[in-house]
Enzyme design. Structure first.
Site, PDB file in Angstrom:
ATOM      1  N   ASN A 132      30.974  29.290  33.559  1.00 52.10           N
ATOM      2  CA  ASN A 132      31.921  30.364  33.211  1.00 52.10           C
ATOM      3  C   ASN A 132      32.245  31.094  34.511  1.00 52.10           C
ATOM      4  O   ASN A 132      31.425  31.864  35.013  1.00 52.10           O
ATOM      5  CB  ASN A 132      31.283  31.314  32.191  1.00 52.10           C
ATOM      6  CG  ASN A 132      32.166  32.512  31.895  1.00 52.10           C
ATOM      7  OD1 ASN A 132      33.317  32.564  32.337  1.00 52.10           O
ATOM      8  ND2 ASN A 132      31.631  33.479  31.166  1.00 52.10           N
ATOM      9  N   TRP A 133      33.430  30.810  35.037  1.00 53.37           N
ATOM     10  CA  TRP A 133      33.780  31.387  36.338  1.00 53.37           C
ATOM     11  C   TRP A 133      34.183  32.852  36.242  1.00 53.37           C
ATOM     12  O   TRP A 133      34.425  33.503  37.268  1.00 53.37           O
ATOM     13  CB  TRP A 133      34.914  30.573  36.975  1.00 53.37           C
ATOM     14  CG  TRP A 133      34.448  29.284  37.606  1.00 53.37           C
ATOM     15  CD1 TRP A 133      33.140  28.862  37.739  1.00 53.37           C
ATOM     16  CD2 TRP A 133      35.262  28.257  38.179  1.00 53.37           C
ATOM     17  NE1 TRP A 133      33.112  27.637  38.373  1.00 53.37           N
ATOM     18  CE2 TRP A 133      34.389  27.245  38.649  1.00 53.37           C
ATOM     19  CE3 TRP A 133      36.629  28.085  38.346  1.00 53.37           C
ATOM     20  CZ2 TRP A 133      34.866  26.084  39.273  1.00 53.37           C
ATOM     21  CZ3 TRP A 133      37.102  26.936  38.962  1.00 53.37           C
ATOM     22  CH2 TRP A 133      36.221  25.949  39.428  1.00 53.37           C
ATOM     23  N   LYS A 134      34.340  33.361  35.031  1.00 56.59           N
ATOM     24  CA  LYS A 134      34.745  34.761  34.852  1.00 56.59           C
ATOM     25  C   LYS A 134      35.993  35.052  35.712  1.00 56.59           C
ATOM     26  O   LYS A 134      36.848  34.194  35.824  1.00 56.59           O
ATOM     27  CB  LYS A 134      33.567  35.695  35.150  1.00 56.59           C
ATOM     28  CG  LYS A 134      32.324  35.300  34.327  1.00 56.59           C
ATOM     29  CD  LYS A 134      31.217  36.299  34.371  1.00 56.59           C
ATOM     30  CE  LYS A 134      30.046  35.811  33.508  1.00 56.59           C
ATOM     31  NZ  LYS A 134      28.936  36.759  33.450  1.00 56.59           N
ATOM     32  N   HIS A 169      32.324  36.733  24.225  1.00 50.29           N
ATOM     33  CA  HIS A 169      31.427  36.966  25.367  1.00 50.29           C
ATOM     34  C   HIS A 169      31.079  38.459  25.420  1.00 50.29           C
ATOM     35  O   HIS A 169      31.931  39.308  25.115  1.00 50.29           O
ATOM     36  CB  HIS A 169      32.113  36.521  26.663  1.00 50.29           C
ATOM     37  CG  HIS A 169      31.156  36.478  27.813  1.00 50.29           C
ATOM     38  ND1 HIS A 169      30.756  37.617  28.469  1.00 50.29           N
ATOM     39  CD2 HIS A 169      30.491  35.460  28.394  1.00 50.29           C
ATOM     40  CE1 HIS A 169      29.888  37.280  29.422  1.00 50.29           C
ATOM     41  NE2 HIS A 169      29.712  35.982  29.391  1.00 50.29           N
ATOM     42  N   GLU A 195      30.932  40.467  27.765  1.00 51.10           N
ATOM     43  CA  GLU A 195      31.853  41.257  28.598  1.00 51.10           C
ATOM     44  C   GLU A 195      33.125  41.590  27.826  1.00 51.10           C
ATOM     45  O   GLU A 195      33.697  42.670  27.998  1.00 51.10           O
ATOM     46  CB  GLU A 195      32.145  40.507  29.913  1.00 51.10           C
ATOM     47  CG  GLU A 195      30.927  40.553  30.837  1.00 51.10           C
ATOM     48  CD  GLU A 195      30.748  39.358  31.743  1.00 51.10           C
ATOM     49  OE1 GLU A 195      31.692  38.575  31.932  1.00 51.10           O
ATOM     50  OE2 GLU A 195      29.620  39.180  32.261  1.00 51.10           O
ATOM     51  N   GLU A 239      23.216  34.685  24.887  1.00 50.90           N
ATOM     52  CA  GLU A 239      23.207  35.350  26.186  1.00 50.90           C
ATOM     53  C   GLU A 239      22.724  36.795  26.016  1.00 50.90           C
ATOM     54  O   GLU A 239      23.536  37.679  25.670  1.00 50.90           O
ATOM     55  CB  GLU A 239      24.614  35.363  26.785  1.00 50.90           C
ATOM     56  CG  GLU A 239      25.202  33.987  26.980  1.00 50.90           C
ATOM     57  CD  GLU A 239      26.341  33.985  27.996  1.00 50.90           C
ATOM     58  OE1 GLU A 239      26.182  33.326  29.035  1.00 50.90           O
ATOM     59  OE2 GLU A 239      27.351  34.661  27.775  1.00 50.90           O
ATOM     60  N   GLY A 291      23.965  38.471  34.829  1.00 55.18           N
ATOM     61  CA  GLY A 291      24.301  38.969  36.165  1.00 55.18           C
ATOM     62  C   GLY A 291      23.261  39.902  36.760  1.00 55.18           C
ATOM     63  O   GLY A 291      23.541  40.615  37.721  1.00 55.18           O
ATOM     64  N   SER A 345      21.658  34.717  33.981  1.00 55.31           N
ATOM     65  CA  SER A 345      20.970  34.511  35.261  1.00 55.31           C
ATOM     66  C   SER A 345      20.362  33.116  35.418  1.00 55.31           C
ATOM     67  O   SER A 345      19.323  32.961  36.066  1.00 55.31           O
ATOM     68  CB  SER A 345      19.909  35.599  35.483  1.00 55.31           C
ATOM     69  OG  SER A 345      20.538  36.870  35.587  1.00 55.31           O
ATOM     70  N   GLY A 353      27.079  31.762  34.760  1.00 56.59           N
ATOM     71  CA  GLY A 353      28.091  32.581  35.415  1.00 56.59           C
ATOM     72  C   GLY A 353      28.007  32.429  36.928  1.00 56.59           C
ATOM     73  O   GLY A 353      28.439  31.429  37.501  1.00 56.59           O
ATOM     74  N   GLY A 354      27.417  33.407  37.583  1.00 48.89           N
ATOM     75  CA  GLY A 354      27.393  33.489  39.049  1.00 48.89           C
ATOM     76  C   GLY A 354      27.044  32.186  39.766  1.00 48.89           C
ATOM     77  O   GLY A 354      27.762  31.772  40.691  1.00 48.89           O
TER      78      GLY A 354
HETATM   79  P1  13P Z   1      25.251  35.006  34.954  1.00 48.52           P
HETATM   80  O1  13P Z   1      24.829  33.540  35.004  1.00 48.52           O
HETATM   81  O2  13P Z   1      26.016  35.431  36.144  1.00 48.52           O
HETATM   82  O3  13P Z   1      24.098  35.872  34.595  1.00 48.52           O
HETATM   83  O4  13P Z   1      26.295  35.105  33.733  1.00 48.52           O
HETATM   84  C1  13P Z   1      25.971  34.553  32.515  1.00 48.52           C
HETATM   85  C2  13P Z   1      27.169  34.558  31.655  1.00 48.52           C
HETATM   86  O5  13P Z   1      27.648  35.611  31.257  1.00 48.52           O
HETATM   87  C3  13P Z   1      27.792  33.265  31.333  1.00 48.52           C
HETATM   88  O6  13P Z   1      28.766  33.396  30.348  1.00 48.52           O
END
Ligand code: 13P
Length: 239
Positions: free
Chosen positions: A8-10, A93, A95, A159, A165, A201, A222-223
Site C-alpha cells: 500500500n503505497w499510500k 483503511h 487512515e 491492521e 507507521g 509496521s 505500507g512504508g
Molecule cells: P506501515 O507498514 O507503514 O505501518 O503501514 C501499514 C498500513 O497501513 C498498510 O495499509
C-alpha cells in the site's frame, strides 16, 4: 502454500519513482516464489502501474467512491478504478476512517459498489490502542458490513491502528488471536472461510515470522513496501 504480499503505497510515488521501483524489483524477485503479490498505488499512477507492473502482480486502488458518476469533486468511481487497471480496492483503511471520517455505512456502500462492478474487496479492520481490551466487539462491528456480501471476493486485512507507521508490531500471539476472531466471526455469521492479512509496521526483517503463522494469509505493507529491496525480500520469503 504461498501467501499474499500487498504493497500500500499510500500518498507516495510519482511515475518516475514507480518506474525505478519496478526496474529494481524485476531483478530481485525470485520467480519461483510461491507467494502472490499486489500493489495499491495512488490513483494518479494507477493506470501507469497497471501497464508496467509484472504480469503476475495484481494492481488495486487505495479507495473508491460508491456513486457511479456525478458531482463528487476529487473522488474516483469503481468504474474509473477498473478502467485504470485495478482488479480490487482497499476499503475502510484506518487512515480513511480516522482522517477522512469514513464510517461503516460508507464502507458497506463501497463494498457493494465494488462487487456490483466485479472488483474484489480488501476490507481493512483494526482497533485503536484504547480499544484493545474490547478487541472482539470492535472487530465484529467493523466486519458486520460483510452481511449479504460475496465473501468469496473479499480479503480482510487486520491492521491495529497503533501499529501503523509506528514501528510497533503486534505480538505474534496477538496477531493469531485477532485473526482467529476474524475468521471465526466470518465463518459463523456468513458460513464462509476468509483470508486475513496482517498489516502494521511489517518490514523485511519481521515479515518471515509473521508470514510463518498459519492464521496469517499474507501481509499488507505500507512504508517498507516503498523500497523494492524490502518488498522483494518479503515476496521471496518461504512460508
Ligand atoms: P506501515 O507498514 O507503514 O505501518 O503501514 C501499514 C498500513 O497501513 C498498510 O495499509
Amino acid at each position: 502454500m504461498g501467501k499474499l504480499i500487498v504493497a500500500n503505497w499510500k500518498m507516495n510515488k510519482v511515475r518516475v519513482e514507480a518506474e525505478a521501483f519496478f526496474a529494481e524489483l524485476d531483478g530481485l524477485v525470485d520467480n519461483h516464489s510461491k507467494n502472490a503479490y499486489a500493489v495499491c498505488p495512488p490513483a494518479t499512477i494507477l493506470h501507469y502501474v497497471s501497464e508496467v507492473a509484472p504480469k503476475k502482480m495484481k494492481v488495486g486502488a487505495q479507495n473508491v467512491y460508491y456513486k457511479e458518476s456525478g458531482a463528487f469533486t476529487g473522488e474516483i468511481s469503481v468504474k474509473m478504478a477498473k478502467d485504470a487497471g485495478a482488479s480490487f480496492s482497499l476499503v475502510g483503511h484506518s487512515e480513511r476512517r480516522n482522517i477522512f471520517g469514513e464510517t461503516n455505512d460508507d464502507v458497506k456502500e463501497k463494498i457493494t459498489a465494488l462487487q456490483n462492478d466485479g472488483l474484489d474487496v480488501m476490507l481493512c479492520v483494526g482497533e485503536h490502542l484504547e480499544e484493545h481490551d474490547n478487541l472482539k466487539a470492535v472487530l465484529q462491528e467493523q466486519l458486520s458490513v460483510l452481511k449479504d456480501v460475496d465473501i468469496g471476493k473479499v480479503i480482510v486485512a487486520y491492521e491495529p491502528v497503533w501499529a501503523i507507521g509506528t514501528g510497533k508490531v503486534a505480538e505474534l500471539q496477538d496477531i493469531v488471536c485477532a485473526h482467529k476472531i476474524i475468521k471465526d466471526y466470518v465463518k459463523n455469521m456468513f458460513g464462509r472461510d476468509v483470508k486475513v492479512l496482517y498489516g502494521g509496521s511489517v518490514k523485511a526483517s519481521n515479515a518471515g515470522e509473521i508470514l510463518s503463522l498459519d492464521e496469517v494469509d499474507g501481509v499488507l505493507v505500507g512504508g517498507a513496501s516503498l523500497d523494492p529491496k524490502q518488498f522483494a525480500q518479503m515476496i521471496n520469503t518461504e512460508c
